[in-house]
Write an enzyme that holds these catalytic residues in place. Sequence first.
Site: not given
Length: 482
Positions: A12-13, A40, A466, A71, A44, A42, A336, A23
């Site tokens: 992620a990071a 990369s 409420w 990329r 979770c 998931a 991320n 970019r």
Amino acid sequence: MSDPFVVVGADAAGLSAASKFRREAPDREVVVFEKGRWISYAYCGMPYFIAGYVDRLSDLLSLSPSEVAERGIDLRRGREVIAVDPDAKRVTVETAEGDRFERAYGDLLVATGARADPGPFDVRGLDGAFTLHNMDAAAAIDAYVAEPEAYDPDRADVSAVDRDRTERNAAMPAPETAAVVGGGYVGVEVAEALAERGLEVRVFHRSGHLLSPFGEAVGSRVEAALEAEGVAVHTDAPVDALVGDDRIEAVEVGSGGGGASPERIPVDMAVVGVGIRPNTELLDGTGFDRGPGDAIRVDDRGRTSLPDVYAAGDCATARHAVTGEPDWTPLGLTANRAGRAIGATVAGDPTPVGDIAGTAAVKAFDTEAARVGILDPDAAEAAGFDPVRETVTAGSRSGYYPGAAETDVTLVADRDTRGLLGGSVVGTDRAAIRIDTLATAIEADMTVPEVERLDLAYAPPFSPVWDPILVAAKVLNGKIDG
């Protein structure tokens, strides 16, 4: 090139940073070293794969190696950075074959994540005993719980998977009983997953209620939700040992220091989820500053105490939105967001990584729970606050509209300033997403009276006049006045 941006870790990071940097600085080289084969993914989502809610392991992948290459990122898998020389601005890299080489960097990001901490339990070499902190473990557990003749190998449809491990577990007799050691995020999610796969599941938790960081109100509701689906929950029940020669046979459960002999409970499977530990070993010997949880201490730009060295994700700290102090709360959005910010900073656009408030959510079958900020009164007092706490139960929708359900909201505030310190929500009707209101309020330094005056949406299918958050704020505000 003489000033490449070198990233250690391709999840992620790391890949968020590399992508943003590419970019923003297309003329500078970016190299990502990844110790393993997986990138990369998931984390979770792994319990939901095991449960069968997710059809294929590949569904949990965000980027493939070819997409990373497209990329313009130089991704090198099977390359472990084992040392950093901050004076020479070089890293030492070891290949999967054991060869070593050095690589210069202009800027370095350590995004090595964290690993499962099994505590006193050694699951290595004991069939049927697992931790769950990587995709190979998820594939192995999925294979192990399936009947050998019914296992679908196409579920583990990614070339990076440890095929030998998966096939070995698939060939074993399917378990009927399972112990989940630890009642935190992983424990609750795995308990649901294994129950969905037809196992008789027991959860053993050391403290008095599940999901300790969420508070007792959440823990009690989640415990009831698990038990309603046939999961046995044992609190104040520390597990002393996993028992078995080649394959697990039982867990030994102690009396919490009461002096009684531990009880031996037969099981065919155990998943240990008692904690995680940040991966910081590559910086050993550099003199880097550590923070809470022994994570790498960073500033508001993700910079470590070493020159031109950044850290992000589960291996790094972040500033807590309530206390203003470094904290370690390893979660996906934190990783991320920090990675993307560091990529921008290294490219020449200084960007803060952002504060954290420990915002998190979890589900147990139909029951949803979420938390944010500081909920524990002792922790609040240690941070210098005078905490006041209140729990209320309110309807999730107008009472006459179908689907309305009881929602418990706990709020904690500072008596002197009336500032909101934390909160939790638990219920069966879209309860977890309500935590975002409290997270936003904490980030905005709102007081409880200000939360009470929020103009939240009302319509019978979505909320009563409420909202439960407003009810809780109103009651807590009255308690402070009283």
